[in-house]
Design a protein around this motif. Structure first.
Motif, short mmCIF file in Angstrom:
data_model
loop_
_atom_site.label_atom_id
_atom_site.label_comp_id
_atom_site.label_asym_id
_atom_site.label_seq_id
_atom_site.Cartn_x
_atom_site.Cartn_y
_atom_site.Cartn_z
N LEU A 936 0.83 -1.21 0.00
CA LEU A 936 0.00 0.00 0.00
C LEU A 936 0.87 1.26 0.00
O LEU A 936 0.53 2.26 -0.63
CB LEU A 936 -0.89 0.02 1.25
CG LEU A 936 -2.10 -0.90 1.25
CD1 LEU A 936 -2.76 -0.89 2.62
CD2 LEU A 936 -3.11 -0.49 0.19
N LEU A 937 2.00 1.17 0.68
CA LEU A 937 2.86 2.35 0.82
C LEU A 937 3.61 2.66 -0.47
O LEU A 937 3.73 3.83 -0.86
CB LEU A 937 3.86 2.08 1.96
CG LEU A 937 4.62 3.28 2.52
CD1 LEU A 937 3.68 4.29 3.15
CD2 LEU A 937 5.64 2.80 3.55
N ILE A 938 4.08 1.61 -1.16
CA ILE A 938 4.98 1.89 -2.30
C ILE A 938 4.37 1.57 -3.66
O ILE A 938 4.88 2.07 -4.67
CB ILE A 938 6.32 1.13 -2.12
CG1 ILE A 938 6.13 -0.38 -2.28
CG2 ILE A 938 6.96 1.45 -0.79
CD1 ILE A 938 7.43 -1.16 -2.24
N ASN A 939 3.29 0.77 -3.68
CA ASN A 939 2.72 0.40 -4.99
C ASN A 939 1.45 1.15 -5.34
O ASN A 939 0.82 0.88 -6.36
CB ASN A 939 2.42 -1.11 -5.04
CG ASN A 939 3.68 -1.96 -4.96
OD1 ASN A 939 3.64 -3.08 -4.54
ND2 ASN A 939 4.82 -1.40 -5.38
N THR A 940 1.01 2.06 -4.47
CA THR A 940 -0.23 2.79 -4.77
C THR A 940 0.05 4.29 -4.79
O THR A 940 0.93 4.78 -4.09
CB THR A 940 -1.31 2.51 -3.71
OG1 THR A 940 -0.80 2.84 -2.42
CG2 THR A 940 -1.76 1.07 -3.73
N ARG A 941 -0.69 4.99 -5.61
CA ARG A 941 -0.62 6.45 -5.69
C ARG A 941 -2.04 6.99 -5.68
O ARG A 941 -2.98 6.30 -6.08
CB ARG A 941 0.07 6.91 -6.99
CG ARG A 941 1.51 6.51 -7.12
CD ARG A 941 2.43 7.34 -6.24
NE ARG A 941 3.81 6.90 -6.40
CZ ARG A 941 4.36 5.87 -5.76
NH1 ARG A 941 3.64 5.19 -4.89
NH2 ARG A 941 5.61 5.54 -5.96
N ALA A 942 -2.17 8.24 -5.28
CA ALA A 942 -3.48 8.88 -5.28
C ALA A 942 -3.66 9.65 -6.57
O ALA A 942 -2.70 10.18 -7.15
CB ALA A 942 -3.58 9.84 -4.09
N LEU A 959 2.74 3.73 7.80
CA LEU A 959 4.06 3.78 8.44
C LEU A 959 3.97 3.47 9.93
O LEU A 959 4.82 2.76 10.48
CB LEU A 959 4.67 5.17 8.23
CG LEU A 959 5.13 5.48 6.80
CD1 LEU A 959 5.28 6.97 6.60
CD2 LEU A 959 6.44 4.76 6.49
N HIS A 960 2.92 4.00 10.57
CA HIS A 960 2.75 3.73 12.01
C HIS A 960 2.53 2.24 12.26
O HIS A 960 3.11 1.66 13.20
CB HIS A 960 1.56 4.54 12.53
CG HIS A 960 1.25 4.29 13.96
ND1 HIS A 960 2.03 4.77 15.00
CD2 HIS A 960 0.26 3.56 14.55
CE1 HIS A 960 1.54 4.36 16.15
NE2 HIS A 960 0.46 3.63 15.91
N LEU A 961 1.72 1.61 11.41
CA LEU A 961 1.45 0.18 11.59
C LEU A 961 2.70 -0.65 11.30
O LEU A 961 2.91 -1.68 11.95
CB LEU A 961 0.29 -0.24 10.68
CG LEU A 961 -1.08 0.37 11.06
CD1 LEU A 961 -2.12 0.08 10.01
CD2 LEU A 961 -1.54 -0.14 12.41
N LEU A 962 3.49 -0.21 10.34
CA LEU A 962 4.76 -0.92 10.08
C LEU A 962 5.67 -0.84 11.31
O LEU A 962 6.34 -1.81 11.66
CB LEU A 962 5.47 -0.30 8.87
CG LEU A 962 4.91 -0.70 7.50
CD1 LEU A 962 5.50 0.18 6.41
CD2 LEU A 962 5.18 -2.17 7.19
N ARG A 963 5.69 0.31 11.97
CA ARG A 963 6.47 0.46 13.20
C ARG A 963 5.97 -0.49 14.29
O ARG A 963 6.75 -1.09 15.03
CB ARG A 963 6.39 1.89 13.72
CG ARG A 963 7.23 2.88 12.94
CD ARG A 963 7.00 4.29 13.43
NE ARG A 963 7.30 4.42 14.83
CZ ARG A 963 6.90 5.43 15.60
NH1 ARG A 963 6.16 6.38 15.09
NH2 ARG A 963 7.23 5.48 16.87
N GLN A 1012 7.38 12.56 11.04
CA GLN A 1012 7.75 11.85 12.27
C GLN A 1012 7.58 10.34 12.11
O GLN A 1012 8.40 9.56 12.62
CB GLN A 1012 6.90 12.36 13.44
CG GLN A 1012 7.28 13.76 13.91
CD GLN A 1012 6.30 14.32 14.92
OE1 GLN A 1012 5.21 13.78 15.13
NE2 GLN A 1012 6.67 15.44 15.56
N GLU A 1013 6.52 9.94 11.40
CA GLU A 1013 6.29 8.50 11.17
C GLU A 1013 7.39 7.92 10.27
O GLU A 1013 7.86 6.80 10.50
CB GLU A 1013 4.92 8.26 10.55
CG GLU A 1013 3.74 8.56 11.48
CD GLU A 1013 3.68 7.64 12.68
OE1 GLU A 1013 4.40 6.64 12.72
OE2 GLU A 1013 2.90 7.93 13.61
#
Length: 1536
Positions: A936-942, A959-963, A1012-1013
Motif C-alpha cells: 500500500l505504501l509503495i505500490n499505490t498512488r493517489a 508507516l505507524h502500523l509498520l512500526r 515523524q512516522e
C-alpha cells in the motif's frame, strides 16, 4: 444674545406657532447655552409632558406624526447627559404623575391592538424614567401606577412570545427593570392584605402566563441572545419572588389556615377573617387567565409553582394537614380532577394528558420531599383524609391508564413511595396496565416503567409478599392477551432488580411462586395450547417468568436444608413431566396446515425450548453444586448405553432421538427464542462433554458446527437490530445479534472444534461487522443495547483474539482480501497483484499454527513430515514471490492509482488493522501483514483530484502500523523474504516520488506527523538491521549509496529533471540522513573497546552521508521562504551534523583550534543556522514542533562557545529566549512543555559564559522583573522574566556567578513581591503571573538554603502568600495557586526553620488561609458537578493533611501554637458541612496537631471556645480519642 432667545417659552405656549416650529425651538432651547429661561429644564419637561397629557385627554388634537416626535423629544431629554448631570448635582427636576398614566395608557393601547409598532420610544422613555431615582418617583410614589405598568408590560411580553416574530431585548429589559423596582416597593409595604389584593387582581394572571410562555418558548437564532440566555431567567426568578412575597406572606398564614383546615378542627374564633386567599387564587386560575386554547396548559404549569411557593412559606411539622388541603384545592384546578367524578368520560388528548400528568408528578414530588403525608398521623388523627385523596387519585390513574406517557409511570411510583396500600386494592390493574400489557418499546417510556416495576418488586420483597404480587401477575397473564405481541415479562433491567429481590427472599417463598406457576401452566394452559394463539402467548409469559426465577434465585449447595432440596427436586421433576414432556410431544406431532397456525406454533416452540434449556442448565448447576440433589436424569444416565450417553435422553428423560430431530427441525425454522435455545442446549452439551475425562471429539465437532450453521443464513443477510439480552424477547431481527453474541462469548469452547471453513466464516462475519460498526460508531455509542458491531469491537479490544491463532490468521486473510477489493477493477484481475496473492485461500497460511498440534502416525512419519514441510514452504515461497513482485512493481514505476473514495476505504481498513495486536502475529502472518502495508505504501498512488491531507493520513497510518509490526517478537521474519536495503530503498523512493503532491501542505500538522512516522519507521528498521548482525555493512552501504545518489542537481531518486525537486522531498531526504546518522552514531558509541575496527568502518560509511546532508541543508537554507519558519526536518539534521562533528574521533584541542578537524565552510553553516534560529525563535509562537528541535540545536551549539559568530555572546541566546517567552501565544502549558529544553540551553549557556556575560544576563532578568511592566500591562514580559529566574535556579552555578546570583536574590524576591501585589488585583493575571511567581519563590527558597541569610528576605515570601487570592477562582487557577502557596510554605518549613520560629504568626495565617479555602471549596453540595474539579479539591485537602502531619512531626517548637491551630480549625469547621472525602483528609491532619495538645490545652479550648464551636470541638476530640489515639497507642505498644 440672551435677549433674543428669551421669548421661546411664549412661542411654545402660543397657538400661532406651528407644532413643527415648537419642536425645533424646544430642541434648540434644551441644547443651547444661549437660551436663558428660569428653571429651563423643568419648564421644557413640563411643556412636553403637558402636551402629551393634553393630547391623550383629548384637550388637544395632534397629528400622529407630531405625537411621535413629542415622544422622541421626551426620550432624548430623559436620556440626555445634560439631565443626568443636573440630577447628579442634586438639582430638583421631575415629571408629573400624569405622564406615567399616559405611558401606561399608550402601552394599554398596544396590548388591545395586539400590534407592538411605534412603542419603542415609549419603552425607552419608561426605561429612562425607571433608571433614574429622581424621575422614577412618579411610579414609586404611586404603587398603583407601577402595578399597572408591570401588568401592561407583562401582557405585551406575552403577546410577543406567543407570536412567530423574533424576540427583541428592549421590551424585556424594561420589564426586568420594572420587576426590580416593583419588588423594592413590595418589600416596603406594611399591609399584607393590600399587597395580596394588588397581586391577585392585577399581576397574578399575566405573570403566570408570562412565566409559562418563557418556559415553553422554542428559542431560535433570530431571538435576541441576551433575552434567551439572561433576561428570561431573571424575569422568571422575579415572578417567583413577586408571587412568594405577594401571595404567601407570613402574616397571611392564619387566613390560609382558617380557610383550608376543616371546620371541626378549627379552634373557636369570635370573628372570622373576610379574606379567602385560596379561593381567590383558585378563582383567578379558573377563568380569565388566558385564551381557552392555552388555559389548561398554563394552569398545569402554574399549579406546581404555586404549591412550591406555598410550601416554602408555610410547610412546618404542625401545618402538614393545611399543606395537604392546599394540594387538594390546587389539584382541583387541573382537568384531571374532573375524571374523578362518576360518569365523566376522558376527553383529554395525549398532549393534554402529558401536561396534566407532569403537573401531578411535580405536586406528588413536593408532597414526598416535604414529608406532608405521615401514614400514622393521617390514620389516627385525621381519619385517613389524605389516604382517601391519594386512593382516589390512584383509581383515576389506573382507570384511565396512559402507558404511552412516561409521567404516568412516575406518578404511580410516587404514590407507591407514599404508601403501597394506596395502590394495593388495584394491584391487578397496576400489573396489567403498567407491566404485562403495557406497550413500552421506546427508551423514554421504558425507563420510568422499569423504575415503577422495580419499586413494586422492592416493596413486596421487603414486605415478604412476593407470592401475593405474583399471584396477581399470574392472574393477569392468564387473562386474554390484548394483542398478539405481548412483550416479555422481565426485561434485562427488571431481571437485575428481580435478582436482588430473590437473594433477599426466603427460598420457600420462591418455591411457592414457582409451584403456583407450574400448577397453573399444567392445569390451564397446556391442555388448551394446541391451535390457540392466546394460550401460546400465555405459555410464553409463564415460561419466561419460570426462566427468570430459576436463573436468578440462589443456587442449592451442600448447606441447603434437606427438605428444601427435596422440594426443589420435586419441582424440577414436576416441570419436566408436567410441562416440558407434554410440550415436546405436542411439537413433534406432524403438521400440514400453515398460515394462522404458525404464530401459536412459534410461540409454543419458543416457550417449550426456553423452559427445556432453563431446566437443563439449572438441573446441571444443582447437581454440580449440591451433593444431596438427585437429578431426574440420573436413572436414565445409568440405564442408557454408553454409546448414546450424549443423546437428547441425557437431558430429557424419555425423549427419543428421532422425535427430538423433528422438534429441532421445527424450532430451527423460526429465527427466534427457540432457535437460540437450541444453540444454548448444544453449547451446554459441549460443556458437559468437556467436563468428562475423555471427550468425544466427533460429537464436539458436530455440536460446534451445528451452532455456527444455525445462525449462518440470518447473520449473512446483514439485517439485524440491537438486543437487550432478554432470551424470551428474541425476534427475527434481534436473533442475528443474539446468535453472534453467543458465538463470540463462547469462542474459546467453539473454536478448537470448528472446521477451517467455519473459522473462515467467523473471520469473514467479524470483518464485515467491524466495517459496518466503524461506519456507525457514533450511533452505536448512544445505543445502550447489544449490537453486532459492539460485540465484534469488544472481541477486537480484548486480549483473546491473539490467543486464537487460527482465527487471527483467517481474519488477516479476509482483511487482505478486502484491501485487494478496494483496488480498481482493471488492476484486480492481474494474477501478479501482491494483495490478491496474499489472500488466496488455496495456500495453507494456517498450517504454521496447526503444525505443532498434528498427531503423526509413527509408521507414516517420514512422508507426513515431508508433506508438512512442503505445505509450510509453499506459504513462504508465496510470500517470497509476493515480496519480489512488490519491489519489482516499485522499480518499474507501475503504481496503482486510487481515487478518493478508495483511499477512504483503505483508511477504514487500516483502522481495523490497528485494532489487531500486531506484535502478537506469528512469523508468516507478521510477514504477510508487513507486505500488505508495504505494498500500500509503495505500490499505490493517489489520483490528482484526491485530498492531500487524506493521502498523508493514509501514508502516516501505514508507516505507524509498520512500526508496530517491527516491535513484535517475529519482526525479523520479514528478512526471510526481503533484503533490508531493498525495503528502505523502495520506501524512500516511493515517498520521495509522492512528495510532489505535498508542496503546499508543509505547514499543516498532518505533514509534521507524516515526517515523524517516516523517521520512526527508518529508525526502527535500521536498528533491526544492526541488531540482527547479518550483512549490516552491506545493507547500510546499499542504503547510503541510494540516499547519496538522490542529489540536488539530479532531482529526486531516479529522476534526471531538476524541476521535480521540491521542498517536501528535501525534508524527507534530510529526515533519512538524520535518522541514519543518529542510529549508526549511537551504535558506534555503544560498541566495546575491542570492536574499534567496526566503529571505524561504520564511521567511514557515514562520511558521504554527512557531506550530502551539508549540501542539502545549504540548498534548503538558500531556498527557504523569507519570514517563514525553518522546516521541521532541517533542525534535527543540523543538530545531528553538529553532534557528529563534535564526537569526531580525530578531535584534539578543540578549544584552541576549532578548524583543526572542522571545515571552515561547515563552521559557517552552523553559525548561519544559529543566527537563523535566534531570529526565528521569538516568532515561533507556540509551535512545539519547531521550538523543541530548535532549543535542542542551541543546547549543542552553546556547548562550544567558540562557535558564536563574530562578537556575539551568550547574552544574545538569553535575549532570544526572553523574547520567545514574552510572545503572545506563550502559555503556562507551552512553558511546561519546553521547560526541559529551555533548562538544557541555559545550563550550557551559563556553564560556558564569562562572568561579565552572566552579569549582563542578570541585568536582563532584573529589568523584566521591574514593577512598571505590570503598570504598563506588559504581563508577558513579567512572565518571561519570572520563568527565566526559575530556570536559572535549575542551573548549576559556581564561583563568581553563584555569588552574583545570590547577591541579587534579595532584589529578586522584593521584585517578585511587588509584582505579585499588583497582579493579584486582576484575576486574569493569576495564571500568567501569580502562579509562576509562587513556583519561582518556592524554587528560590529551596535553592537558597544557606545563601539567604537575612531573615527579612525570607519573610518577604509571607507578604506574597498573604496577598494571593484564594476565592472566586476558576478550578485550574485555584489548584495552581493552592499548590504554589503550599510549596512555598513547605520550603520555608524544610529549609528555613529559624526564620519560621520568628515569623510563626505569618506562617500560621498563611496556612490557615489554605485550610479555610479548602473547607469552603470542599463543602458538601447536592450535585458535585465536575468530577475533575472535585479531584483537584481532594488533592488540596491531602496537601493540608500533609502539612499538618509535617508540623506535628518536625516542628517541636510549634507545640505552643497547637491549641491555637485547633481553635482556628474548629471555628471554620462549624461554618460548613464538609464533603466526607475532604473531611477525611482534614480530620487525619488535625489529629496529628491534637497529638501535640496537652491536657491543659484541651481544658483551655473547652472553656474559651464559643458555645457552637465548643460542641464541634467536643465531637472532634471524642473521635480523636476513639479512633486516632487508640490506634496510635496500639502501634506504640508494638514499636521497638
Amino acid at each position: 444674545m440672551a435677549a433674543i432667545y428669551s421669548g421661546i417659552y411664549l412661542k411654545l405656549k402660543s397657538s400661532k406657532t406651528s407644532w413643527e416650529d415648537k419642536l425645533k425651538l424646544a430642541r434648540f432651547a434644551w441644547i443651547s447655552h444661549q437660551c436663558v429661561l428660569p428653571n429651563k429644564e423643568q419648564v421644557l419637561l413640563d411643556w412636553v409632558s403637558h402636551t402629551l397629557v393634553s393630547n391623550y385627554s383629548k384637550k388637544l388634537e395632534l397629528e400622529d406624526e407630531i405625537v411621535e416626535k413629542l415622544w422622541v423629544y421626551l426620550d432624548n431629554v430623559i436620556h440626555s447627559k445634560r439631565l443626568q448631570d443636573l440630577l447628579k448635582s442634586e438639582k430638583t427636576v421631575g415629571l408629573s404623575f400624569s405622564i406615567a398614566q399616559v405611558i401606561n395608557g399608550r402601552l394599554s393601547e398596544a396590548c388591545s391592538e395586539k400590534k407592538q409598532k411605534n412603542i419603542g420610544t415609549v419603552l425607552s422613555c419608561s426605561s429612562g424614567i425607571l433608571s433614574s431615582p429622581s424621575l422614577s418617583i412618579i411610579y414609586t410614589a404611586k404603587c398603583e401606577l407601577m402595578i399597572d405598568l408591570l401588568s401592561k408590560l407583562s401582557k405585551l411580553a406575552c403577546q410577543q412570545l406567543a407570536s412567530d416574530n423574533a424576540v427583541d431585548s428592549q421590551l424585556f429589559s424594561v420589564l426586568q427593570l420594572t420587576f426590580t423596582q416593583y419588588l423594592l416597593i413590595q418589600r416596603k409595604q406594611s399591609n399584607p392584605n393590600r399587597v395580596f389584593g394588588q397581586v391577585t387582581n392585577h399581576l397574578l394572571q399575566p405573570c403566570l402566563l408570562l412565566r409559562h410562555l418563557l418556559t415553553v418558548r422554542s428559542w431560535t437564532q433570530a431571538d435576541d441572545d441576551h433575552v434567551r440566555q439572561h433576561l428570561s431567567r431573571e424575569i422568571q426568578s422575579h415572578i417567583e419572588t413577586l408571587l412568594q412575597a405577594g401571595l404567601f406572606q407570613p402574616e397571611l398564614f392564619p387566613s390560609y389556615k382558617e380557610e383550608l383546615v376543616p371546620e371541626q378542627e378549627k379552634k373557636k374564633r369570635a370573628l372570622k377573617s373576610l379574606l379567602l386567599p385560596v379561593n381567590t387564587v383558585v378563582t383567578k386560575l379558573g377563568s380569565g387567565l388566558c385564551e381557552p386554547a392555552l388555559h389548561g396548559v398554563v394552569v398545569a404549569s402554574s399549579v406546581s409553582l404555586l404549591y412550591t411557593l406555598f410550601l416554602d412559606s408555610y410547610c412546618k411539622a404542625e401545618s402538614h394537614l393545611m399543606c395537604f388541603h392546599m394540594l387538594s384545592r390546587l389539584f382541583g384546578c387541573l382537568r384531571l380532577s374532573d375524571l374523578q367524578q362518576d360518569g365523566k368520560s376522558d376527553t383529554l388528548s395525549p398532549v393534554d394528558w402529558s401536561t396534566e400528568l407532569l403537573s401531578l408528578e411535580q405536586l406528588l414530588n413536593l408532597v414526598l420531599s416535604n414529608d406532608i403525608y405521615n401514614v400514622a398521623s393521617d390514620r389516627i388523627r385525621h381519619k385517613e383524609v389524605q389516604f382517601g385523596f391519594y386512593r382516589k387519585l390512584a383509581q383515576m390513574l389506573l382507570t384511565h391508564s396512559q402507558p404511552s406517557i412516561p409521567a404516568w409511570f412516575r406518578c404511580l411510583k410516587l404514590l407507591l413511595s407514599l404508601n403501597h396500600l394506596i395502590v394495593e386494592p388495584d394491584l391487578d390493574d397496576l400489573v396489567s396496565s403498567a407491566w404485562i400489557d403495557a406497550r413500552t418499546s421506546e427508551p423514554c417510556i421504558k425507563k420510568p416503567q422499569e423504575t415503577l416495576i422495580s419499586t413494586v418488586l422492592q416493596i413486596y420483597s421487603k414486605l415478604r409478599q412476593f407470592p401475593r404480587l405474583f399471584e396477581e401477575v399470574l392472574t393477569v397473564i392468564c387473562r386474554p392477551a390484548l394483542d398478539e405481541l405481548r412483550l416479555s415479562v422481565f426485561s434485562a433491567g427488571l431481571t437485575v432488580k428481580l435478582r436482588e429481590c430473590l437473594l433477599e427472599l426466603p427460598p420457600n417463598q420462591i418455591l411457592d411462586i414457582l409451584c403456583l406457576f407450574v400448577e397453573k401452566c399444567q392445569t390451564l394452559i397446556i391442555p388448551s395450547v394446541e391451535g390457540s394463539i392466546d394460550m401460546a402467548l400465555k405459555l410464553m409469559s409463564v415460561c419466561s417468568v419460570l426462566h427468570a426465577f430459576l436463573f436468578n434465585m440462589r443456587s442449592l449447595d451442600d448447606v441447603t436444608p434437606s427438605p428444601l432440596v427435596l422440594r426443589t427436586q420435586h419441582l424440577m421433576a414436576n416441570i419436566q413431566k408436567g410441562i416440558t414432556q407434554p410440550l415436546m410431544e405436542l411439537l413433534q406431532a406432524p403438521r400440514r396446515e400453515k398460515g394462522k397456525s404458525e404464530l401459536w406454533l412459534r410461540k409454543t416452540s419458543d416457550a417449550a425450548l426456553l423452559l427445556v434449556y432453563t431446566w437443563v442448565e439449572v438441573d446441571t448447576l444443582f447437581a454440580v453444586s449440591c451433593s444431596k440433589y438427585v437429578s431426574p436424569t440420573a436413572e436414565i444416565a445409568v440405564t442408557e448405553p454408553a454409546a448414546r450417553h450424549w443423546g437428547i435422553s441425557a437431558f430429557l428423560p424419555g425423549m427419543k432421538e428421532q422425535s427430538w430431530r423433528r422438534v429441532m427441525e421445527l424450532a430451527s425454522s423460526f429465527a427466534s427464542t427457540s432457535k437460540y435455545c437450541l444453540e444454548l442446549l448444544t453449547l451446554q452439551k459441549m460443556k458437559m462433554m468437556l467436563m468428562q475425562t475423555e471427550a468425544d471429539l466427533q460429537a464436539l465437532q458436530h455440536a460446534a458446527a451445528f451452532i455456527l450453521e444455525s445462525g449462518r443464513s440470518t447473520v449473512s443477510r446483514g439485517e439485524s437490530e440491537p438486543w437487550d439480552g432478554d432470551i424470551s424477547a428474541i425476534a427475527e431481527l434481534s436473533y442475528p445479534t443474539a446468535h453472534w453474541h453467543l458465538v463470540m462469548s463462547n469462542l474459546t469452547i467453539l473454536l478448537p472444534y470448528s472446521s477451517l471453513k467455519d473459522v473462515e466464516y467467523i473471520a469473514n462475519v467479524l470483518l464485515e461487522t467491524l466495517m459496518l460498526a466503524k461506519a456507525q460508531e457514533a450511533a452505536m455509542d448512544e445505543e445502550p443495547s447489544i449490537s453486532i458491531g459492539k460485540i465484534s469491537l469488544g472481541l477486537m479490544h480484548s486480549s483473546l483474539l491473539p490467543e486464537m491463532k487460527v482465527l487471527h490468521c483467517a481474519f488477516l486473510t479476509h482483511l487482505i482480501h478486502q484491501f485487494a477489493m478496494v483496488l480498481p477493477t482493471a488492476t484486480r484481475d492481474s494474477v501478479d497483484l501482491p494483495l490478491l496473492q496474499l489472500s488466496v485461500t488455496n495456500i495453507p497460511w494456517h498450517e504454521e499454527i496447526l503444525a505443532p498440534c498434528k498427531t503423526v502416525d509413527p509408521l507414516e512419519e517420514p512422508s507426513e513430515n515431508k508433506l508438512l514441510k512442503d505445505e509450510l514452504s509453499l506459504s513462504w515461497k508465496t510470500l517470497k514471490k509476493v515480496a519480489q513482485c512488490i519491489v519489482l512493481l516499485e522499480k518499474n514505476g507501475c503504481p496503482i492509482i486510487l481515487k478518493e473514495r478508495q483511499l477512504q476505504r483503505c483508511l477504514g481498513l487500516l483502522e481495523i488493522v490497528s485494532l489487531l495486536k500486531l506484535d502478537s502475529f506469528l512469523p508468516s502472518d507478521c510477514t504477510r501483514c508487513f507486505l500488505v502495508l508495504l505494498s500500500l505504501l509503495i505500490n499505490t498512488r493517489a489520483s490528482d483530484s484526491c485530498s492531500k491531507l487524506l493521502l498523508l493520513k493514509v501514508l502516516s497510518t501505514c508507516l505507524h502500523l509498520l512500526r508496530c509490526l517491527q516491535a513484535g517478537r517475529n519482526a525479523s521474519s520479514v528478512f526471510k523474504v526481503l533484503h533490508a536495503s531493498d525495503v528502505l530503498e523502495a520506501v524512500m523512493t516511493s515517498q520521495l516520488t509522492a512528495c510532489k503532491f505535498f508542496t503546499d501542505v508543509l505547514t499543516v500538522p498532518v505533514w509534521v506527523q507524516y515526517v515523524q512516522e517516516i523517521q520512526g519507521f527508518l529508525e526502527n528498521f535500521l536498528q533491526m538491521i544492526i541488531e540482527r548482525r547479518q550483512s549490516v555493512k552491506l545493507n547500510l552501504e546499499k542504503f547510503i549509496s541510494f540516499l547519496v545518489s538522490c542529489r540536488l542537481d539530479t532531482g529526486a531518486a531516479k529522476s534526471k529533471d531538476r524541476k521535480n525537486w521540491n521542498p517536501a522531498a528535501e525534508q524527507l531526504l534530510l529526515t533519512a540522513f538524520t535518522t541514519l546518522c543518529h542510529v549508526v552514531t549511537l551504535h558506534v558509541q555503544q560498541l566495546p573497546q575491542k570492536k574499534l575496527h567496526s566503529a571505524d568502518v561504520l564511521s567511514a560509511l557515514l562520511e558521504p552521508v554527512v557531506l550530502q546532508m551539508v549540501r542539502t541543508v545549504e540548498h534548503g537554507l538558500r531556498s527557504n521562504t523569507p519570514n517563514q519558519l525553518l522546516p521541521a526536518a532541517f533542525i534535527p539534521s543540523v543538530t545531528t551534523l553538529l553532534k557528529e562533528d563534535l564526537s569526531h574521533p580525530d578531535k584534539k584541542d578543540w578549544q584552541k583550534e576549532p578548524s583543526g578537524f572542522l571545515e571552515r565552510a561547515r563552521i559557517k553553516l552552523y553559525q548561519e543556522f544559529y543566527s537563523q534560529i535566534l531570529k526565528e525563535l521569538p516568532c515561533a509562537g507556540s509551535n512545539l514542533q519547531f521550538l523543541q528541535p530548535a532549543l535542542q540545536f542551541l543546547t549543542v551549539f552553546c556547548s562550544v562557545p567558540e562557535l558564536y559568530p563574530g562578537k556575539e555572546t551568550a547574552v544574545m541566546v538569553v535575549f532570544a529566549m526572553q523574547k520567545l517567552l514574552s510572545g503572545p501565544a506563550i502559555t503556562m502549558q507551552v512553558i511546561r512543555s519546553l521547560e526541559m529544553e529551555l533548562t538544557e540551553v541555559l545550563v550550557q549557556v551559563l556553564g560556558n559564559c564569562s562572568a561579565e556575560e552572566f552579569y549582563a544576563i542578570m541585568r536582563l532578568v532584573l529589568q523584566g522583573l521591574e514593577v512598571r511592566n505590570v503598570w504598563q500591562q506588559k504581563a508577558k514580559e513579567v512572565l518571561s522574566a519570572v520563568t527565566l529566574t526559575k530556570l536559572l535556579l535549575s542551573c548549576p552555578l559556581s564561583g563568581d556567578k553563584e555569588k552574583a546570583f545570590w547577591f541579587a536574590s534579595p532584589q529578586i524576591i522584593t521584585a517578585l513581591a511587588l509584582q505579585n501585589k499588583e497582579a493579584c488585583q486582576d484575576h486574569s493575571l493569576i495564571p500568567i503571573i501569580v502562579i509562576p511567581i509562587l513556583e519561582t519563590v518556592a524554587a528560590l527558597l529551596r535553592q537558597g538554603e544557606g545563601f539567604l541569610v537575612n531573615p527579612h528576605h525570607v519573610s518577604l515570601a509571607f507578604s506574597i502568600l498573604l496577598t494571593v487570592p484564594l476565592e472566586h477562582l476558576k478550578a485550574e487557577d485555584y489548584h495552581g495557586v493552592f499548590v504554589g502557596v503550599h510549596e512555598v510554605l513547605f520550603c520555608i518549613v524544610q529549609c528555613h526553620p529559624k526564620v519560621l520560629l520568628k515569623a510563626a504568626p505569618s506562617f500560621l495565617s498563611s496556612f490557615h488561609r489554605l485550610v479555610v479555602s479548602v473547607m469552603h471549596e470542599g463543602h458538601q453540595k447536592g450535585d458535585r458537578g465536575n468530577t475533575d474539579e472535585f479531584e483537584m479539591i481532594l488533592k488540596c485537602a491531602h496537601l493540608v493533611e500533609r502539612m499538618y502531619t509535617h508540623i506535628a512531626a518536625e516542628m517541636e517548637n510549634f507545640t505552643v501554637f497547637s491549641a491555637f491551630i485547633v481553635a482556628q480549625y474548629v471555628t471554620e469547621l462549624q461554618k460548613v458541612t464538609l464533603h466526607p472525602a475532604v473531611k477525611t483528609h482534614l480530620t487525619e491532619g488535625i489529629y496529628h496537631i491534637l497529638d501535640l495538645c496537652i491536657e491543659r490545652d484541651v481544658k483551655f479550648l473547652n472553656v474559651s471556645l464559643p458555645a457552637g464551636v465548643r460542641e464541634v470541638f467536643k465531637d472532634l476530640y471524642n473521635d480523636y480519642n476513639r479512633y486516632h489515639k487508640a490506634k496510635k497507642q496500639g502501634e506504640e505498644k508494638y514499636t521497638a
